[in-house]
Structures are given as C-alpha cells and as structure tokens.
Design an enzyme around this catalytic site. Structure first.
Site, short mmCIF file in Angstrom:
data_model
loop_
_atom_site.label_atom_id
_atom_site.label_comp_id
_atom_site.label_asym_id
_atom_site.label_seq_id
_atom_site.Cartn_x
_atom_site.Cartn_y
_atom_site.Cartn_z
N ASN A 105 52.67 12.84 47.45
CA ASN A 105 53.01 13.40 46.13
C ASN A 105 53.48 12.25 45.22
O ASN A 105 53.50 11.09 45.65
CB ASN A 105 54.09 14.48 46.27
CG ASN A 105 55.33 13.93 46.92
OD1 ASN A 105 56.01 13.08 46.35
ND2 ASN A 105 55.62 14.37 48.14
N LYS B 266 66.51 28.80 48.40
CA LYS B 266 66.64 27.60 49.24
C LYS B 266 68.11 27.38 49.65
O LYS B 266 68.40 27.01 50.77
CB LYS B 266 66.11 26.37 48.50
CG LYS B 266 64.60 26.33 48.54
CD LYS B 266 64.00 25.21 47.74
CE LYS B 266 62.48 25.39 47.79
NZ LYS B 266 61.75 24.68 46.79
#
Ligand code: PMT
Length: 400
Positions: A208, A336
């Site tokens: 990424n 999360k």
C-alpha cells in the site's frame, strides 16, 4: 552548568530580564544577552554587560569578533535560548519568518530549544493574530511560558504580565536537569510504521502507499520525551530517528514476530498499514502469463492481526491503534476499538489526499475506551504527533 542566551524585546518587563540574568549567573550558568532596538528603549546593554560579564548583542552587522559570525555562533554556543520578555511584535515576526534584527537572526539560525515568555497588554495578548502566531510557534516546537494575570503597566488588572522570574528560573533549571524533557524516562514504547509487503513470487508483492511518516514522527515524539522506543518498520524511505531502535521488517508475519518480542512495552502504538491478506502460496519462480488465462485469480488468506493480538494478550500495555477509513469513518473506528480491545483508536480519513497516507500532514480524532474523544486539527505529522502523545499521556495518567 549551561550556556544560556537571553533575548530581550520591547516591553516594560525588560527590566526583569536583568534580574533573570543575575539569577542565572548566580546559579553558575554563562549568559549572553541579545537586545532588540525596541528593548533598547527600555533598558541599556550596560546593565546586562555589568551583570553577565559578556558582550551584549544588539546589531547583526556590528561584528566585534572577526573570527565568527555572531548571529550563527550564538546559537551554536547556546544550550538554551530564552526570550523574556517576548513582545507581540517579535512573536508575530518569528511565526511568519521575518528576521529583521539581531535577535530574530539568532533565532533563524538556531537549532536549540527556545523558551518564550510573553509580556504585553491584555488586548494585544488576546488578538486573534497573536494567539494564532503563538499556536504556530508551539506547533513548531517552541516552548511558551504563558503570561500571568495581574497588574499591567497600562493600568489593567488582566492577563499579559510576563511570568515571574522565579517561575522562569524554575522552568529553566527543570529543563536543564532533563526533568521537563523526560517524563517518559523508564517507559518503553513499541511502534509499528509503514507498509507491509506480501510476496506473490520473487519479484512481485502486495502493498500500500504508507510512507511511514506518521509512525516515524510518533517515534521521534516519544523519544524526545525520554522513552525507550522500538520502531518496527515496514519498507520505507525514511532515515532512522536518532536514538530509536529500528527493527526492519517486510511482511506482516515478520512485523508480528517483531512486535511479539516487545510485548513488555508500556505503550504500543500501531500506525503501520498492515496487509489484511497475504497470498495462500508463494511461487518460487516468477509467475508466468499464460495464453489460457485472461483473468488471474490469486487466493489470499487472512494475516495475523497484530493490533488485535496486542489488545488481547498484553499485560498492562496501553494499546493504541489507528483506523484508516474512507467512509463511515467513525463507526468502523469504534468497531475496531471494541474488537481489537484497544485503549484508543486514532481515526484518520485516508480518502483525502491532503492528509493521512503518504502525505506530510494528518488530521485525526482519538477515540478512547472510556467513550471520550478528541479531535486534532490538520497539522504536520511531527506537530500532530506531539499533540497525540500529549493526549495519550493525559489518558494514561503518565503526564507529569
Ligand atoms: O505511513 P503514512 O504515509 O504516514 O500514513 C499514515 C497512516 C495513514 C498509514 C496511519 O495514520 C494509519 O492510519 N495507519 C493504520 C493503517 C491501517 O492499516 O489501518 P486499518 O484500519 O486497516 O487497521 C486498523 C489497525 O489495525 C491499525 O492500527 C493497523 O496497524 C492494525 N492492523 C491491521 C491489520 C493487521 N493485520 N494488523 C494490524 O496490526
């Protein structure tokens, strides 16, 4: 004992700088003084010279010693620079990079810590431009010893009076003894940064755009507060921060193994952009294009979630994760926080190219386990890191 430069600007509080110089000399420090033209309206160089027994600097172009360039040499000599009093004018010039006198030239050429002690009329102090410029200077790493409330020379009883000399002196001695600078001494911090690479074959991988800047800035921020920092870094093009132990890794698996070695850390900050999936199999030879296959399907399996592991398997580590999202940012971040059992999730919107991944700036919101949250406006990653750390320390109770 330290080398200290005292800068004095145009304010009636300039007379207090003579007392400050005297006290610093009595404490065994060596002091050099730089006066602006406006300071000269209030006080003479001779007052400082008599007390400090050193040349007093007032003019960039009056070079007494041909072997040095004074405005550069002074900063190199100094351990610490204090501008007391610092006027609204000097604050604003400094914040905007205007260096048109000896003191401002010294500050322009300086790399040492600088403490500013403002003094001015309350309305000047409250001017949005002055407040904005003080904030800019704070963001750039200047220390500001805030003005006090009390009787002002202009007749008001309000905020704007320079901090008193014993307080400035106490701050300097604290700073010099390292106490002010090392509230995290004895604390260990493990940080992940950068991308991971998941290899498909010897020459190809999944990755990424993470640059590592966020994690590296945090590492520098924690280090500057005295922490022992272990930075587990994916492949990035950044120089290792001074005094930080960098563990270079490539894949998620390597990053996980490296973090597992440091589960004894007091604080864990997981800023890496970790691949959620990795190829099921690695091709030993280069994967070939075939005439039969137009659409290639690569099977992926989940990687180890490093943050989740830390959240569920720590013994007292304060666990901080990031959430990089492009939509419904807060809801995903809250999920999360809960799923990974983190103490704090720092959410950033990575759909905005001006912030987040692979940019110099970021803007974040910290979501804490206790339900509180704190938004931090867009700033450079180093400046933002200092603010993030400050917020985290307030929550962990480690702030001095
Ligand atoms: O590196 P920069 O260019 O400076 O950019 C900074 C950043 C955008 C990468 C950084 O601010 C950031 O958001 N990092 C987290 C990126 C990410 O992978 O977010 P996520 O929402 O996919 O993952 C959530 C959290 O779990 C993160 O703390 C991540 O490090 C962690 N994670 C994710 C997957 C995995 N297998 N292991 C993990 O530890």
């Amino acid at each position: 004992m330290a080398n200290i430069v005292i800068g004095v600007t145009g304010s009636i509080a300039a007379y207090k700088a003579v007392d400050l110089t005297s006290k610093l000399i009595q404490n065994g420090h060596e002091v050099k003084v730089v006066l602006t033209d406006n300071a000269l309206e209030f006080i003479t160089p001779l007052a400082f010279q008599a007390i400090g027994r050193n040349h007093v600097y007032t003019d960039t172009f009056k070079e007494e010693d041909p072997s040095v360039i004074s405005h550069i040499n002074i900063g190199e000599w100094a351990d610490l620079i204090i501008v007391a009093p610092v006027s609204a004018n000097t604050i604003s010039k400094l914040a905007n990079g205007i260096y048109d006198n000896m003191l401002l030239n010294v500050l322009a050429a300086n790399t040492k810590p600088v403490l500013l002690a403002p003094a001015m009329n309350v309305h000047m102090y409250e001017q949005p431009a002055v407040q904005r410029n003080m904030k800019l200077l704070l963001d750039e790493g200047y220390q500001i010893l805030d003005a006090e409330s009390g009787f002002l020379a202009c007749g008001y009883n309000a905020k704007g009076r320079m901090a008193n000399v014993p307080d400035i002196l106490g701050y300097i001695e604290d700073f010099l003894s390292g106490r002010e600078n090392a509230p995290l001494e004895g604390q260990k911090v493990v940080i992940t940064a950068g991308p991971t690479r998941e290899a498909l074959d010897p020459i190809r991988y999944l990755t990424n755009h993470s640059s590592g800047k966020m994690g590296y800035s945090l590492a520098e921020g924690f280090k500057s507060l005295g922490a022992e920092v272990v930075l587990v870094s994916g492949p990035v093009k950044l120089a290792p921060p001074e005094g930080v132990r960098v563990v270079d890794v490539v894949s998620t698996e390597e990053m996980f193994e490296a973090v597992r070695q440091h589960m004894d850390a007091d604080i864990g900050v997981f800023a890496a952009a970790v691949s959620d999936y990795t190829p099921v199999s690695f091709s030993e030879g280069k994967m070939k294009k075939t005439d039969e296959t137009d659409n290639l399907v690569i099977e992926l399996k989940k990687t180890q979630d490093i943050l989740k592991y830390a959240g569920h398997n720590n013994e007292g580590m304060y666990v901080v994760g990031f959430a990089a999202e492009t939509d419904d940012v807060k809801n995903y971040a809250l999920k999360k926080l809960k799923d990974k059992k983190a103490d704090c999730i720092i959410m950033n919107d990575v759909s905005n190219p001006a912030i987040g991944m692979n940019s110099d700036d970021n803007e974040v919101t910290l979501l804490f386990r206790d339900g509180s949250e704190k938004h931090l406006e867009k700033a450079s990653k180093p400046a933002l890191s200092r603010k993030i750390i400050q917020e985290l320390l307030e929550h962990t109770g480690r702030e001095r």
